[in-house]
Design an enzyme around this catalytic site. Sequence first.
Site, PDB file in Angstrom:
ATOM      1  N   CYS A 247       3.200  -1.032   4.762  1.00 17.68           N
ATOM      2  CA  CYS A 247       4.567  -1.696   4.551  1.00 17.68           C
ATOM      3  C   CYS A 247       4.907  -1.030   2.773  1.00 17.68           C
ATOM      4  CB  CYS A 247       5.002  -3.010   4.651  1.00 17.68           C
ATOM      5  SG  CYS A 247       6.396  -3.767   3.817  1.00 17.68           S
TER       6      CYS A 247
ATOM      7  N   CYS B 204       6.453  -3.672   0.608  1.00 20.13           N
ATOM      8  CA  CYS B 204       5.218  -4.739   0.267  1.00 20.13           C
ATOM      9  C   CYS B 204       4.579  -4.283  -1.036  1.00 20.13           C
ATOM     10  CB  CYS B 204       4.284  -4.995   1.366  1.00 20.13           C
ATOM     11  SG  CYS B 204       5.160  -5.619   3.020  1.00 20.13           S
TER      12      CYS B 204
END
Length: 280
Positions: free
Chosen positions: A33, A36
């Site tokens: 991600c 993230c």
Amino acid sequence: MPVLQPQSDSEFNNILLKSGTTPVIADFFATWCQPCNMIAPFFQELANKYPQLTYAKVDGEKLKETALRHNVMAYPTFIAFLNGQKMDSIRGADKAQLEAFVKKWVQNCPSPGDSRVPGQASLNSFINGHQVECLNEDDRNTLHMLLSNAGSLISDCDEQLIINLPFNQQVKVHSVYMKGPAEHAPRIVKVFANIPNTLDFDKAQSTEPIQTLDFSESEILPLRFVKFQNVTNLQLFVESNKGDNDKTVIEELRIYGMPLTATNMEEFKRVAGKAGEVGH
């Protein structure tokens, strides 16, 4: 402040168990991600800036059972835990939103010396400060000043006060702490809950309270916990003080208990992407 990185579901559960009434902020992420990875350094900065809390990074792909249990359906998701329970959550890599989220729980974190009610947290940070109201307060010594630690609350015309404390989410109320100087401190306090409008003094006198507290011997008293399980509003009718004086003075007021688990409805919305995929 180190950010914990549990490698198993049981290890994360142990973190929650050991933290008790210290809030845990968990960053649920996935290695693939990109948002993230972008927000991760800032999460560490917050851990250093606000060391009162416990911080953990949870790999949702590795700790699948934990992610599923807490309805993590997109990354990154940040969840606040208290006493092992999920309390609140936000989603996305917005720095300002994340810091505001962390600061909210810093305000709710008990101070090191605040162990008046073991296993319970101060609910003062959940009080909606914009909607609180107090009848018969002195204009120079108000409820707003008391709750913001800017002064004491002092009654005006006589010793009685009606204090209306709305919460910004449902809470369980366990105890009430009221401190004042000697004979001016509150003595008899009638407690009401979930009344939408502030009581007037006639109504407070004639209405049966859920509980009547007598602070003659103690500054902190427990409530009948089963009667205060889903509280959105607490009203305190200070009927008298310890010295039967014309002025009642409250130097500190704290409500202890636990917020109910908050449900973030955004978590139930389908996330854009492939069917069955977690992420953006």
